[in-house]
Motif scaffolding. Structure first.
Motif, mmCIF file in Angstrom:
data_model
loop_
_atom_site.group_PDB
_atom_site.id
_atom_site.type_symbol
_atom_site.label_atom_id
_atom_site.label_comp_id
_atom_site.label_asym_id
_atom_site.label_seq_id
_atom_site.Cartn_x
_atom_site.Cartn_y
_atom_site.Cartn_z
ATOM 1 N N GLN A 114 0.840 -1.249 -0.188
ATOM 2 C CA GLN A 114 0.036 -0.061 0.087
ATOM 3 C C GLN A 114 0.831 1.291 0.049
ATOM 4 O O GLN A 114 2.107 1.152 0.468
ATOM 5 C CB GLN A 114 -0.986 -0.096 1.096
ATOM 6 N N LEU A 115 0.312 2.338 -0.367
ATOM 7 C CA LEU A 115 0.889 3.779 -0.469
ATOM 8 C C LEU A 115 -0.303 4.686 -0.281
ATOM 9 O O LEU A 115 -1.181 4.457 -0.687
ATOM 10 C CB LEU A 115 1.855 3.798 -1.555
ATOM 11 N N SER A 116 0.081 5.720 0.005
ATOM 12 C CA SER A 116 -0.979 6.896 0.177
ATOM 13 C C SER A 116 -0.452 8.145 -0.463
ATOM 14 O O SER A 116 0.703 8.461 -0.360
ATOM 15 C CB SER A 116 -1.357 7.268 1.574
ATOM 16 N N CYS A 117 -1.373 8.920 -1.029
ATOM 17 C CA CYS A 117 -1.128 10.073 -1.732
ATOM 18 C C CYS A 117 -2.049 11.303 -1.620
ATOM 19 O O CYS A 117 -3.233 10.925 -1.734
ATOM 20 C CB CYS A 117 -1.030 9.715 -3.395
ATOM 21 N N PHE A 118 -1.661 12.509 -1.252
ATOM 22 C CA PHE A 118 -2.502 13.505 -1.022
ATOM 23 C C PHE A 118 -2.914 13.988 -2.554
ATOM 24 O O PHE A 118 -2.369 13.859 -3.540
ATOM 25 C CB PHE A 118 -1.807 14.760 -0.435
ATOM 26 N N ASN A 119 -4.231 14.375 -2.591
ATOM 27 C CA ASN A 119 -4.960 14.843 -3.568
ATOM 28 C C ASN A 119 -4.397 15.966 -4.459
ATOM 29 O O ASN A 119 -4.360 15.992 -5.714
ATOM 30 C CB ASN A 119 -6.521 15.264 -3.476
ATOM 31 N N GLY A 120 -3.402 16.690 -3.832
ATOM 32 C CA GLY A 120 -2.648 17.806 -4.474
ATOM 33 C C GLY A 120 -1.249 17.338 -5.138
ATOM 34 O O GLY A 120 -0.911 18.185 -5.804
ATOM 35 N N ASN A 121 -1.069 15.995 -4.922
ATOM 36 C CA ASN A 121 0.085 15.528 -5.504
ATOM 37 C C ASN A 121 -0.246 14.727 -6.823
ATOM 38 O O ASN A 121 -0.319 13.766 -7.036
ATOM 39 C CB ASN A 121 0.769 14.401 -4.589
ATOM 40 N N THR A 122 -0.264 15.520 -7.993
ATOM 41 C CA THR A 122 -0.996 15.212 -9.120
ATOM 42 C C THR A 122 0.251 14.176 -9.754
ATOM 43 O O THR A 122 0.046 13.271 -10.503
ATOM 44 C CB THR A 122 -0.832 16.233 -10.239
ATOM 45 N N ALA A 123 1.668 14.388 -9.739
ATOM 46 C CA ALA A 123 2.568 13.449 -10.182
ATOM 47 C C ALA A 123 2.244 12.129 -9.475
ATOM 48 O O ALA A 123 2.386 10.895 -10.365
ATOM 49 C CB ALA A 123 3.976 13.912 -9.941
ATOM 50 N N GLY A 124 2.001 11.748 -8.279
ATOM 51 C CA GLY A 124 1.808 10.841 -7.705
ATOM 52 C C GLY A 124 0.580 9.874 -8.130
ATOM 53 O O GLY A 124 0.635 8.919 -8.390
ATOM 54 N N LEU A 125 -0.529 10.794 -8.222
ATOM 55 C CA LEU A 125 -1.670 10.281 -8.486
ATOM 56 C C LEU A 125 -1.738 9.856 -9.893
ATOM 57 O O LEU A 125 -2.446 8.758 -10.220
ATOM 58 C CB LEU A 125 -2.834 11.190 -8.385
ATOM 59 N N LEU A 126 -0.988 10.369 -10.841
ATOM 60 C CA LEU A 126 -0.877 9.901 -12.221
ATOM 61 C C LEU A 126 -0.029 8.713 -12.360
ATOM 62 O O LEU A 126 -0.091 7.714 -13.192
ATOM 63 C CB LEU A 126 -0.392 10.984 -13.393
ATOM 64 N N LEU A 127 1.087 8.421 -11.450
ATOM 65 C CA LEU A 127 2.042 7.460 -11.523
ATOM 66 C C LEU A 127 1.620 6.256 -10.927
ATOM 67 O O LEU A 127 1.847 5.177 -11.647
ATOM 68 C CB LEU A 127 3.330 8.031 -10.848
ATOM 69 N N TYR A 128 0.967 6.321 -9.561
ATOM 70 C CA TYR A 128 0.819 5.103 -9.049
ATOM 71 C C TYR A 128 -0.194 4.150 -9.952
ATOM 72 O O TYR A 128 0.059 2.823 -9.616
ATOM 73 C CB TYR A 128 0.329 5.155 -7.604
ATOM 74 N N PRO A 129 -1.085 4.572 -10.288
ATOM 75 C CA PRO A 129 -2.123 3.325 -11.165
ATOM 76 C C PRO A 129 -1.163 2.768 -12.331
ATOM 77 O O PRO A 129 -1.545 1.819 -12.671
ATOM 78 C CB PRO A 129 -3.287 4.484 -11.850
ATOM 79 N N LYS A 130 -0.377 3.703 -12.843
ATOM 80 C CA LYS A 130 0.373 3.270 -14.035
ATOM 81 C C LYS A 130 1.446 1.989 -13.422
ATOM 82 O O LYS A 130 1.930 0.927 -14.190
ATOM 83 C CB LYS A 130 1.385 4.228 -14.579
ATOM 84 N N LEU A 131 1.764 2.074 -12.024
ATOM 85 C CA LEU A 131 2.489 0.825 -11.673
ATOM 86 C C LEU A 131 1.608 -0.257 -10.633
ATOM 87 O O LEU A 131 2.035 -1.208 -10.162
ATOM 88 C CB LEU A 131 3.384 1.434 -10.563
ATOM 89 N N GLY A 132 0.284 -0.137 -11.205
ATOM 90 C CA GLY A 132 -0.605 -1.352 -10.683
ATOM 91 C C GLY A 132 -1.406 -1.147 -9.248
ATOM 92 O O GLY A 132 -1.859 -1.991 -8.960
ATOM 93 N N PHE A 133 -1.331 0.324 -9.021
ATOM 94 C CA PHE A 133 -1.909 0.475 -7.484
ATOM 95 C C PHE A 133 -3.416 1.037 -7.880
ATOM 96 O O PHE A 133 -3.472 1.877 -8.758
ATOM 97 C CB PHE A 133 -1.049 1.730 -6.775
ATOM 98 N N GLN A 134 -4.207 0.677 -7.178
ATOM 99 C CA GLN A 134 -5.689 0.948 -7.365
ATOM 100 C C GLN A 134 -6.178 1.500 -5.999
ATOM 101 O O GLN A 134 -5.672 1.301 -4.917
ATOM 102 C CB GLN A 134 -6.534 -0.095 -7.605
ATOM 103 N N PRO A 135 -6.821 2.696 -6.010
ATOM 104 C CA PRO A 135 -7.496 3.282 -4.861
ATOM 105 C C PRO A 135 -8.497 2.479 -4.078
ATOM 106 O O PRO A 135 -9.161 1.623 -4.876
ATOM 107 C CB PRO A 135 -8.275 4.621 -5.410
ATOM 108 N N PHE A 136 -8.439 2.359 -2.748
ATOM 109 C CA PHE A 136 -9.352 1.611 -2.035
ATOM 110 C C PHE A 136 -10.036 2.254 -0.947
ATOM 111 O O PHE A 136 -10.787 1.880 -0.239
ATOM 112 C CB PHE A 136 -8.730 0.272 -1.478
#
Length: 160
Positions: A114-136
């Motif tokens: 798991q990892l967590s990302c704040f809504n303002g961290n656009t770079a992280g929000l765009l990267l993590y799903p590309k690496l197979g992470f899904q919001p839960f």
């Protein structure tokens, strides 16, 4: 850019403290820290966490990450992810997250990461799903100024 990783050493702490470029970046990396990041804050975090890892390229630190939770056979949570300013937009963040995910699956036999990302961290929000992470889950948090933020929790399960 050839990147390699190694366990953090005491003399890396000062370098890590220089990676966040402002209070907002520090908040995204380490929400409990006070800006500017001090060596004692970072050393305390490293002492309480698992597998604090330095990422280097061309003999320069290009990133850092660790686990704030590491449950053998269970869940590992990646935290304190930061990429050096000169290494951004060059695949370093992907390398860090993929390396820490592999470490969780290999060393801890984790069932999920798991990892967590704040809504303002656009770079992280765009990267993590590309690496197979899904919001839960989404958790309401407050910024240091008291503004409402969303902390988006994401997971990636072990394949197979």
């Amino acid at each position: 850019m050839k990147i390699h990783h190694r366990p953090v050493k005491a003399d890396d702490i000062k370098t890590i403290c220089g990676l966040p470029q402002g209070a907002q970046e520090l908040f995204y990396m380490f929400p409990k820290a006070q800006y500017p990041l001090t060596e004692s804050q970072m050393a305390d975090a490293i002492a309480q966490r698992f597998d604090s890892t330095i990422f280097e390229a061309d003999n320069r630190v290009v990133g850092f990450a660790n686990f704030y939770r590491a449950e053998p056979g269970g869940t590992c949570c990646i935290g304190n992810v930061i990429v050096a300013p000169q290494a951004r937009c060059k695949g370093v963040a992907s390398f860090i997250v993929e390396t820490m995910t592999a470490l969780a699956f290999d060393r801890y036999d984790a069932s999920e990461v798991q990892l967590s990302c704040f809504n303002g961290n656009t770079a992280g929000l765009l990267l993590y799903p590309k690496l197979g992470f899904q919001p839960f889950a989404i958790e309401e948090r407050a910024s240091p100024e008291g503004d409402r933020l969303a902390l988006i929790h994401m997971t990636r399960r072990r394949a197979g």
